[in-house]
Design an enzyme around this catalytic site. Structure first.
Site, PDB file in Angstrom:
ATOM      1  N   SER A  31       0.904  -1.435  -0.123  1.00  0.00           N
ATOM      2  CA  SER A  31       0.197  -0.058   0.077  1.00  0.00           C
ATOM      3  C   SER A  31       0.861   1.376   0.099  1.00  0.00           C
ATOM      4  O   SER A  31       1.959   0.982   0.327  1.00  0.00           O
ATOM      5  CB  SER A  31      -0.906  -0.037   1.118  1.00  0.00           C
ATOM      6  OG  SER A  31      -1.275   1.254   1.605  1.00  0.00           O
ATOM      7  N   TYR A  81      -0.944   1.628  11.777  1.00  0.00           N
ATOM      8  CA  TYR A  81      -1.471   0.869  10.513  1.00  0.00           C
ATOM      9  C   TYR A  81      -0.388   1.033   9.620  1.00  0.00           C
ATOM     10  O   TYR A  81      -0.131   0.022   8.711  1.00  0.00           O
ATOM     11  CB  TYR A  81      -2.911   1.450  10.101  1.00  0.00           C
ATOM     12  CG  TYR A  81      -3.040   0.899   8.702  1.00  0.00           C
ATOM     13  CD1 TYR A  81      -3.875  -0.348   8.653  1.00  0.00           C
ATOM     14  CD2 TYR A  81      -3.194   1.549   7.529  1.00  0.00           C
ATOM     15  CE1 TYR A  81      -4.430  -0.902   7.620  1.00  0.00           C
ATOM     16  CE2 TYR A  81      -3.563   1.045   6.140  1.00  0.00           C
ATOM     17  CZ  TYR A  81      -4.181  -0.188   6.395  1.00  0.00           C
ATOM     18  OH  TYR A  81      -4.349  -0.754   5.109  1.00  0.00           O
TER      19      TYR A  81
END
Length: 243
Positions: free
Chosen positions: A24, A48
């Site tokens: 990501s 995260y």
């Protein structure tokens, strides 16, 4: 999870042809230089984002140390049919608008992100897998950015979703409550175009229309299912015996 998969691949390496890691843009963290390229340092800070950086570093260590055929796909924000994570911007906004409700924006609406249609993301993974098949050199966990190269603010994306839902009358409620969010984050996918011959093919209005059509069908079926199978009435609580 990534470690366990890669360890299994190491143990049975003679059966593994290629490994594509779904990473990501969050692996980069918050960097001032935009757009992010594959040479941008991994500087994640919140939990995260750090988990994404860890995934990439573990994958690269297995590629470098054990020669596993690993490559990393760092995508922007993927959207499209089938996403039922209602806290995400596009699914949550579509559901609100189709219910006749004003969509909720937790930030101030100025955060900038990439948005990548799910079919283009699938093409990216497949292109990366084909590249791994075709190359014979050690890869050492090469990373590729995949984006639409069309960064948008939250408010801009919300407006596009309103148009796709034909609900421009339902103005968003801006809470300005989000904390710890990266202000601006988007990718440069030049390397993917140059080496993989990949680019996002689906125009954003077409992608949003297809996405909204899916949610219309899904939410209509969901309501019909609830009508056919209502939730059972809760059982009455038993009175406790007095002491």
């Amino acid at each position: 999870g990534t470690y366990h998969v890669l360890e299994a691949c190491r143990l049975y390496g003679d059966r593994i042809r290629r490994i594509v890691i779904a990473s990501s843009d969050k692996a980069y963290g918050d960097c001032e230089a935009l757009p992010y390229t594959e040479s941008t340092p991994l500087a994640a800070r919140n939990p995260y984002d750090v988990s994404k950086s860890c995934t990439d570093l573990i994958a690269q260590s297995y590629a470098s140390s054990y020669g596993l055929p690993v490559a990393l796909a760092r995508c922007g924000n993927i959207f499209g049919p089938g996403d039922l994570h209602w806290n995400r911007l596009i699914p949550g906004t579509i559901r609100s608008l189709l219910r006749g409700e004003r969509p909720i924006i937790r930030s101030d609406g100025t955060l900038v992100r990439d948005y990548l249609f799910v079919e283009d993301a699938v093409d990216a993974y497949l292109a990366l897998a084909r590249w791994l098949d075709a190359t014979t050199d050690r890869h050492d966990g090469c990373a590729f950015n995949f984006s639409s190269d069309q960064p948008l603010s939250v408010l801009q994306m919300t407006e596009l979703v309103q148009h796709a839902c034909d609900r421009k009358d339902l103005e968003p409620v801006i809470l300005s409550e989000a904390r710890g969010e990266i202000r601006e984050q988007h990718l440069d996918s030049t390397r993917a175009l140059r080496e993989l011959k990949w680019r996002a093919k689906t125009e954003l209005p077409i992608a949003l229309n297809a996405t909204v059509d899916w949610y219309r069908r899904y939410l209509r079926c969901d309501v019909a299912q609830e009508a056919m199978n209502p939730l059972p009435m809760p059982r009455p609580m038993k009175a406790r015996a007095s002491a």
